[in-house]
Design an enzyme around this catalytic site. Structure first.
Site, PDB file in Angstrom:
ATOM      1  N   HIS A   1      53.067 -15.688  12.705  1.00  0.00           N
ATOM      2  CA  HIS A   1      54.186 -16.069  13.566  1.00  0.00           C
ATOM      3  C   HIS A   1      55.345 -16.689  12.799  1.00  0.00           C
ATOM      4  O   HIS A   1      56.416 -16.874  13.363  1.00  0.00           O
ATOM      5  CB  HIS A   1      53.718 -17.094  14.607  1.00  0.00           C
ATOM      6  CG  HIS A   1      53.404 -18.434  14.025  1.00  0.00           C
ATOM      7  ND1 HIS A   1      52.222 -18.697  13.372  1.00  0.00           N
ATOM      8  CD2 HIS A   1      54.123 -19.573  13.966  1.00  0.00           C
ATOM      9  CE1 HIS A   1      52.212 -19.949  12.953  1.00  0.00           C
ATOM     10  NE2 HIS A   1      53.354 -20.503  13.289  1.00  0.00           N
TER      11      HIS A   1
ATOM     12  N   GLU B   1      59.822 -26.938   8.426  1.00  0.00           N
ATOM     13  CA  GLU B   1      58.696 -27.861   8.297  1.00  0.00           C
ATOM     14  C   GLU B   1      58.737 -28.708   7.026  1.00  0.00           C
ATOM     15  O   GLU B   1      58.385 -29.888   7.047  1.00  0.00           O
ATOM     16  CB  GLU B   1      57.370 -27.087   8.367  1.00  0.00           C
ATOM     17  CG  GLU B   1      57.018 -26.563   9.744  1.00  0.00           C
ATOM     18  CD  GLU B   1      57.632 -25.205  10.050  1.00  0.00           C
ATOM     19  OE1 GLU B   1      57.338 -24.664  11.136  1.00  0.00           O
ATOM     20  OE2 GLU B   1      58.402 -24.678   9.198  1.00  0.00           O
TER      21      GLU B   1
ATOM     22  N   GLU C   1      48.237 -36.510   8.164  1.00  0.00           N
ATOM     23  CA  GLU C   1      48.446 -35.308   7.355  1.00  0.00           C
ATOM     24  C   GLU C   1      49.732 -35.452   6.534  1.00  0.00           C
ATOM     25  O   GLU C   1      50.601 -34.596   6.524  1.00  0.00           O
ATOM     26  CB  GLU C   1      48.493 -34.040   8.209  1.00  0.00           C
ATOM     27  CG  GLU C   1      48.241 -32.770   7.407  1.00  0.00           C
ATOM     28  CD  GLU C   1      48.451 -31.497   8.200  1.00  0.00           C
ATOM     29  OE1 GLU C   1      47.440 -30.882   8.578  1.00  0.00           O
ATOM     30  OE2 GLU C   1      49.623 -31.126   8.453  1.00  0.00           O
TER      31      GLU C   1
END
Length: 373
Positions: A214, A134, A120
């Site tokens: 979240h 991230e 990914e």
């Protein structure tokens, strides 16, 4: 001599997306010796996925602790991997996506001399603060990786723009689709207490809106806006049932329960295991989420997705029309939801669009690439 693979992951999303790759390598024992290492950056949620896919880790760093922070977690992963890398001496180390485990494991693998394979690879927002941390985790891993398994052509183009060697990039599709398609046929027949419970609370006469949320960047006013939007939607549409598996983080749980706990057609439930979540996605009319993985999975089930983020490293879904970015703007969430609930033509069009993230054969492509290179 067999090629030695070490597959490293630490969170539930990584486990879901790496499980089919573990299984595919394990089918090829003539060519590969494959071991699995989990950091347990998440613990309980990780273990649920391992159990579902029948994967037993060879190494478990068991790092999750109360009040975990990025500083100590990063250091613990790198130091914890040292003895494993020195003992097994893998030829290839596989990491996934954008977690702290991904970034730290890629650094550790680089120190060991192994070749790093980034599954990914190539997703970008080009905003180092969104998603945090991230985006930087992905970029750091991308600089270190030797091979880049990009889910889409757009992801490949991001890597090429960063001067990554094109011979090191393979467009595979996303492994989450491999996992989803394998799971869909299982969940209808699996013995699962959560699925049994969901069957008791779902009102089959209503349209199910599945909600997940979240992300750190939405904590605070963002979650208040999200909850106020969901409240308005539920009160406007009594033919709708909102089902929200609520993340355990107090920054999420507190506003959700304060704003939504007394609305008759809103069900706030505990976080779900992967098989129960897949089952619930299948039952849903539409999904409202800030999750990256759900943006990829839901279109394969024909479910429109509203994404509660201002940016996404998955623009292919936006371009394809399978998801709509609504941010945490209350009015936008309400209006886009209303459109999908009322405008049946729009709903049918969106739910029938092609999923840009793959055909369920990503792991086969990765294994063949490693076998022949």
């Amino acid at each position: 001599m067999k090629i030695k693979n070490l597959i490293i992951f630490g969170t539930r999303p990584e486990a879901i997306k790496m499980a089919p790759l573990v299984k595919e390598f394990q089918k090829n024992t003539n060519h590969f010796e494959t071991r699995v290492c989990v950091t347990a950056q998440h613990r309980e949620m990780l273990d649920q996925v391992l159990h579902f896919f029948k994967i037993t880790p060879d190494y478990d760093l068991d790092l999750m602790k109360a009040n975990q922070n990025l500083y100590s977690l990063t250091a613990d992963i790198i130091s914890g991997l040292k003895s494993i890398l020195e003992d097994f001496k893998p030829d290839y180390v596989y990491v996934h996506g954008d977690t702290t485990t991904t970034m730290a494991a890629s650094i550790g693998a680089f120190y060991s001399g192994a070749k790093i394979c980034h599954v990914e690879a190539g997703l970008r927002t080009h905003n180092k603060r969104s998603p945090f941390p991230e985006e930087i985790n992905r970029q750091v891993t991308g600089r270190i990786a030797d091979f880049h398994f990009a889910p889409t052509t757009a992801s490949k183009n991001n890597l090429l723009a960063e001067n990554i060697n094109p011979n090191s990039i393979l467009v595979t599709g996303n492994t989450v689709i491999d996992a989803l398609l394998a799971s869909v046929s299982i969940v209808d027949n699996v013995d699962n207490e959560e699925i049994d419970y969901l069957k008791t609370i779902i009102d089959s006469s209503k349209k199910i809106i599945l909600v997940t949320g979240h992300r750190r960047e939405n904590h605070g006013q963002g979650f208040n806006n999200i909850c106020e939007a969901l409240k308005e939607i539920a009160e406007q549409h009594l033919n709708v049932q909102v089902i929200y598996p609520v993340h355990l983080n107090p920054n999420v749980k507190e506003p959700v329960y304060e704003i939504l706990s007394n609305i008759s057609n809103v069900n706030l439930i505990n976080p779900l295991t992967y098989p129960a979540f897949v089952w619930l996605m299948k039952q849903s009319y539409l999904i409202i989420t800030d999750s990256g993985g759900v943006q990829e999975e839901a279109p394969s089930l024909g479910k429109p997705v509203l994404v509660m983020r201002d940016t996404t490293e998955r623009p292919e879904a936006v371009d394809a029309g399978t998801v709509i970015l609504v941010g945490t703007n209350k009015e936008r969430i309400v209006s886009e939801t209303n459109n999908l609930l009322i405008n049946i033509g729009h709903y049918k069009y969106m739910s029938a669009l092609h999923n840009p993230y793959g055909d369920g054969k990503a792991c086969q492509r990765i294994v063949e690439f490693i076998r022949t290179n």
